[in-house]
Motif scaffolding. Structure first.
Motif, PDB file in Angstrom:
ATOM      1  N   ASP A 126       0.535  -1.254   0.462  1.00  0.00           N
ATOM      2  CA  ASP A 126      -0.096  -0.554   0.008  1.00  0.00           C
ATOM      3  C   ASP A 126       0.609   1.452   0.592  1.00  0.00           C
ATOM      4  O   ASP A 126       0.565   2.113  -0.641  1.00  0.00           O
ATOM      5  CB  ASP A 126      -0.996  -0.041   1.170  1.00  0.00           C
ATOM      6  N   THR A 127       2.342   0.923   1.267  1.00  0.00           N
ATOM      7  CA  THR A 127       3.213   2.132   1.084  1.00  0.00           C
ATOM      8  C   THR A 127       3.744   3.115  -0.437  1.00  0.00           C
ATOM      9  O   THR A 127       3.775   3.772  -0.997  1.00  0.00           O
ATOM     10  CB  THR A 127       3.814   2.231   1.935  1.00  0.00           C
ATOM     11  N   GLU A 129       2.506   1.556  -2.998  1.00  0.00           N
ATOM     12  CA  GLU A 129       1.614   2.548  -4.120  1.00  0.00           C
ATOM     13  C   GLU A 129       1.200   3.987  -4.145  1.00  0.00           C
ATOM     14  O   GLU A 129       1.504   4.376  -5.075  1.00  0.00           O
ATOM     15  CB  GLU A 129       0.176   1.820  -4.220  1.00  0.00           C
ATOM     16  N   GLN A 130       0.922   3.891  -2.846  1.00  0.00           N
ATOM     17  CA  GLN A 130       1.017   5.640  -2.766  1.00  0.00           C
ATOM     18  C   GLN A 130       2.594   6.303  -3.300  1.00  0.00           C
ATOM     19  O   GLN A 130       1.953   7.105  -3.733  1.00  0.00           O
ATOM     20  CB  GLN A 130       1.175   5.764  -1.393  1.00  0.00           C
ATOM     21  N   LYS A 131       3.275   5.442  -3.073  1.00  0.00           N
ATOM     22  CA  LYS A 131       4.523   6.324  -3.605  1.00  0.00           C
ATOM     23  C   LYS A 131       4.807   6.725  -5.627  1.00  0.00           C
ATOM     24  O   LYS A 131       5.184   7.098  -5.688  1.00  0.00           O
ATOM     25  CB  LYS A 131       5.766   5.759  -2.769  1.00  0.00           C
ATOM     26  N   PRO A 133       2.328   5.024  -7.927  1.00  0.00           N
ATOM     27  CA  PRO A 133       0.753   4.535  -8.214  1.00  0.00           C
ATOM     28  C   PRO A 133       0.599   3.534  -9.937  1.00  0.00           C
ATOM     29  O   PRO A 133       1.864   3.924 -10.592  1.00  0.00           O
ATOM     30  CB  PRO A 133      -0.029   5.274  -8.510  1.00  0.00           C
TER      31      PRO A 133
END
Length: 548
Positions: A126-127, A129-131, A133
Motif C-alpha cells: 500500500d505504501t 502504491e502511494q509512492k 501508483p
C-alpha cells in the motif's frame, strides 16, 4: 549452526535454529524489561535490537506475534514498537547470501509468522502504491514475497522494512546497499540508511596477541592507546628512525619465528622466517579469490622451473580458511591449494624460493599467531563484493602491508595509511560493473595472456592430483566455461604486477619498515570502540555510563 542447507531437511533445520535463538532472545529481553517496566510504548526507549544480517530477521515477525497475540496490542501500535526497536546491519552484497525461505517451508514451520508477514507485506505494498501508483515493478522489487515458481519469503526485505535504521559496514558497501540491493526502500525511507564502518578490538588483536609490539608502542606513546587507538598516530614521528625500525622489525621477525613452529607442527613443513610471509586468512569463497592468489603462485612456480636462478625474494604463502559445508567449488579450491603445496614444497628444483602453508582448522587461536607474523595482507576480493572485512584491519594494525582491490574497508585503509603504504590493483567497482554490462568474456583474457593460459590449464589438469584424475577440473571450468563470475582472469595481470611491486619494496628494508610502522600508526580509526560509539550515537542513543 549453519548446517548444509542444500537439502530440504537442512533448510528446515536452519530455519528452526534461527527461530529458536530469536525466540529465546526475545523472551529473555522481555523478561528483563518487565522487571522494572510495564508500558509497551516505552519498550523502544529501553530496548535496542540490532539484527546482525538476515539470520535473526524472523525477530520482526516474532515480536509482532508476541505484541499482537499475547499482549493484545492493535496492529499500528505493535508495528510502531517493533520498528522503533529493530535496527538492521547488512553484511553482504551478494544477493544469493540474502536469506530467502520457501513459503511452503515457512508455512509448515512458522504458520502464524507467515500470516503476519503477509499482512506486513500488504501494508508495505500500500505504501509503495502511494509512492509509485501502478508501478508493478517497484512492488515486485520491494515485496517481502518473491513471486515465481515457488514463492519465497525475502528476509532482507523484512529486516529493512521492520527496522528504523539500516546500515552497511564500510563506506563503499553502504553506498552500494542503497544503489544495488535496496533502492526502492532507500527512496521510500531515505533517512533510514547509514554507514557504520566495522572495527576490531585492539585489546585482542594487538595488546593480547602481540605483546612485544604492544610494549614497544606503550614506550613511545604511553599506556592509554588500547582505549584511545588514535594515539597510535604518535608512532609516525618514529617511522624514519633507524633504531625504532630495527626494534619494530625484530619483533616482527620473532613473531615469524613463532609462526614457523606452528607451521611445522600443523603442516609438517619447514619455512624460513627471512622469507616474505604472505597471508590470506578468511572464509573460503570465490569472491574472496583465494584462487587468484593460487594462480599467481603457480605463475611464480612456472617461472622458477623455467629459470631456477630467477631473482625473487623467497616467499611463504600462508592460507587459513574454511568452506561452507555445501559449497563444493570452495572445497575444490582448498583441494587445489593443498595439492599445489605438496608439489611446490617438495620440489628441490626451485631451491625453496616459494612455499605454501595451508594451516588446517583455521580459528581465532591460530589467527593470534599468524596475524602478528604477517608481512603482506591479501585483501583481493572482486571490487563491489566484500562488505568490509576485518582481517584487513587486524593485519594492518600489526604492521602488515595490504595488497588489495578498492573494495570494502580497503578503501578506507588506503585513505588512512596513504597510497605509498598499500598496494592497490585491479578493477574498481565502476569498472567491474561496466565490464559486466558490456559482456565479460574470460576467454579473451585466457587467449591474450600466455602465462595465464598456462597456469589455468595446469590447475585444471591432473598434474597436481595424479591419484585423483579430474578432481580439479571444475575449478578450470568455473574460470572459463562458467563465466568467471568474480573476474579472476580480468584482474590476474594487474595482481601479478602489484605482487612484483611488493617484492621490490620488501628488498628495501628501511622502506618496508617505514611502511609497516605507518600501517600500525594510522589504523586507529578501525577500533571497535569507535564503531560501537557510532552505533550508539546514531542508532541506539543510550546514555553513557562512567565505569568506576
Amino acid at each position: 549452526l549453519y548446517p548444509n542447507d542444500k537439502t530440504e531437511n537442512g533448510k528446515e533445520l536452519r530455519l528452526v535454529q534461527q527461530y529458536f535463538f530469536v525466540s529465546c532472545s526475545l523472551r529473555d529481553i522481555i523478561r528483563r524489561w518487565r522487571q522494572n517496566n510495564g508500558n509497551w510504548d516505552h519498550f523502544p526507549d529501553q530496548v535496542a535490537i540490532q539484527l546482525n544480517d538476515t539470520h535473526p530477521a524472523v525477530a520482526v515477525a516474532e515480536l509482532m506475534r508476541i505484541l499482537l497475540d499475547e499482549e493484545r496490542l492493535e496492529w499500528d501500535r505493535a508495528w510502531g514498537i517493533v520498528n522503533r526497536t529493530m535496527a538492521y546491519t547488512n553484511h553482504t552484497l551478494l544477493p544469493e547470501a540474502l536469506e530467502r525461505w520457501s513459503v511452503p517451508l515457512f508455512e509448515r514451520v512458522l504458520p502464524r509468522h507467515l500470516q503476519i508477514i503477509y499482512e506486513i507485506n500488504q501494508r508495505l505494498m500500500d505504501t509503495v502504491e502511494q509512492k509509485w501508483p501502478g508501478d508493478v515493478e517497484k512492488k515486485r522489487q520491494a515485496s517481502l514475497i518473491e513471486e515465481g515458481g515457488t514463492k519465497m519469503v525475502r528476509m532482507a526485505n523484512l529486516a529493512v522494512y521492520g527496522s528504523h535504521s539500516v546500515n552497511g559496514v564500510a563506506a563503499i558497501h553502504s553506498k552500494l546497499i542503497t544503489r544495488l540491493l535496496f533502492p526502492e526502500f532507500a527512496e521510500l525511507f531515505p533517512g533510514r540508511f547509514n554507514n557504520k564502518t566495522n572495527g576490531i578490538t585492539p585489546r585482542r588483536w594487538l595488546l593480547a596477541c602481540n605483546r612485544p609490539l604492544a610494549r614497544l608502542i606503550t614506550e613511545k606513546v604511553g599506556p592509554e592507546w588500547p582505549r584511545k587507538l588514535d594515539q597510535l598516530r604518535g608512532l609516525e614521528k618514529w617511522a624514519d628512525d633507524p633504531e625504532f625500525q630495527k626494534q619494530f622489525m625484530e619483533i616482527k621477525h620473532a613473531n615469524k619465528v613463532a609462526l614457523t613452529k606452528l607451521i611445522e607442527k600443523e603442516c609438517g613443513i619447514t619455512v624460513d622466517p627471512n622469507a616474505i610471509f604472505d597471508v590470506q586468512i578468511k572464509r573460503l569463497h570465490e569472491y574472496k579469490r583465494q584462487h587468484l592468489n593460487l594462480l599467481h603462485i603457480l605463475a611464480l612456480y612456472r617461472r622458477l622451473l623455467q629459470n631456477p636462478d630467477l631473482d625473487i625474494h623467497p616467499r611463504v604463502f600462508i592460507f587459513g580458511a574454511k568452506a561452507a559445508p555445501g559449497y563444493e567449488l570452495a572445497k575444490i579450491i582448498i583441494k587445489a591449494i593443498n595439492s599445489a603445496a605438496r608439489a611446490i614444497n617438495n620440489d628441490t628444483r626451485i631451491n625453496g624460493k616459494i612455499k605454501i602453508a595451508f594451516l588446517p582448522n583455521y580459528r581465532v587461536s591460530q589467527a593470534e599467531v599468524i596475524i602478528p607474523a604477517a608481512d603482506v595482507s591479501e585483501q583481493i576480493s572482486t571490487a563491489g563484493k566484500e562488505a568490509s572485512g576485518t582481517g584487513n584491519m587486524k593485519l594492518a594494525l600489526n604492521g602488515a602491508v595490504t595488497i588489495g582491490t578498492l573494495d570494502g574497508a580497503n578503501i578506507e585503509i588506503r585513505e588512512e595509511v596513504g597510497d605509498e603504504n598499500i598496494f592497490i590493483f585491479g578493477l574498481t567497482v565502476e569498472e567491474v560493473q561496466a565490464l559486466q554490462a558490456r559482456g565479460y568474456n574470460p576467454w579473451d583474457y585466457y587467449y591474450r595472456n600466455e602465462e595465464l593460459r598456462a597456469v589455468v590449464d595446469w590447475i585444471g589438469s591432473d598434474y597436481f592430483v595424479r591419484d585423483e584424475p579430474g578432481v580439479l577440473q571444475p575449478l578450470r571450468y568455473s574460470l572459463l566455461d562458467g563465466g568467471d563470475p568474480f573476474l579472476v582472469l580480468a584482474d590476474f595481470e594487474a595482481y601479478c604486477a602489484a605482487q612484483q611491486r611488493v617484492d621490490e619494496a620488501y628488498r628495501d628494508k628501511a622502506r618496508w619498515a617505514k611502511m609497516a610502522i605507518l600501517n600500525t600508526a594510522r589504523v586507529g580509526k578501525f577500533s571497535s570502540d569507535r564503531t560501537i560509539t557510532d552505533y550508539n550515537t546514531d542508532i541506539w542513543k543510550l546514555p553513557k555510563i562512567e565505569v568506576q
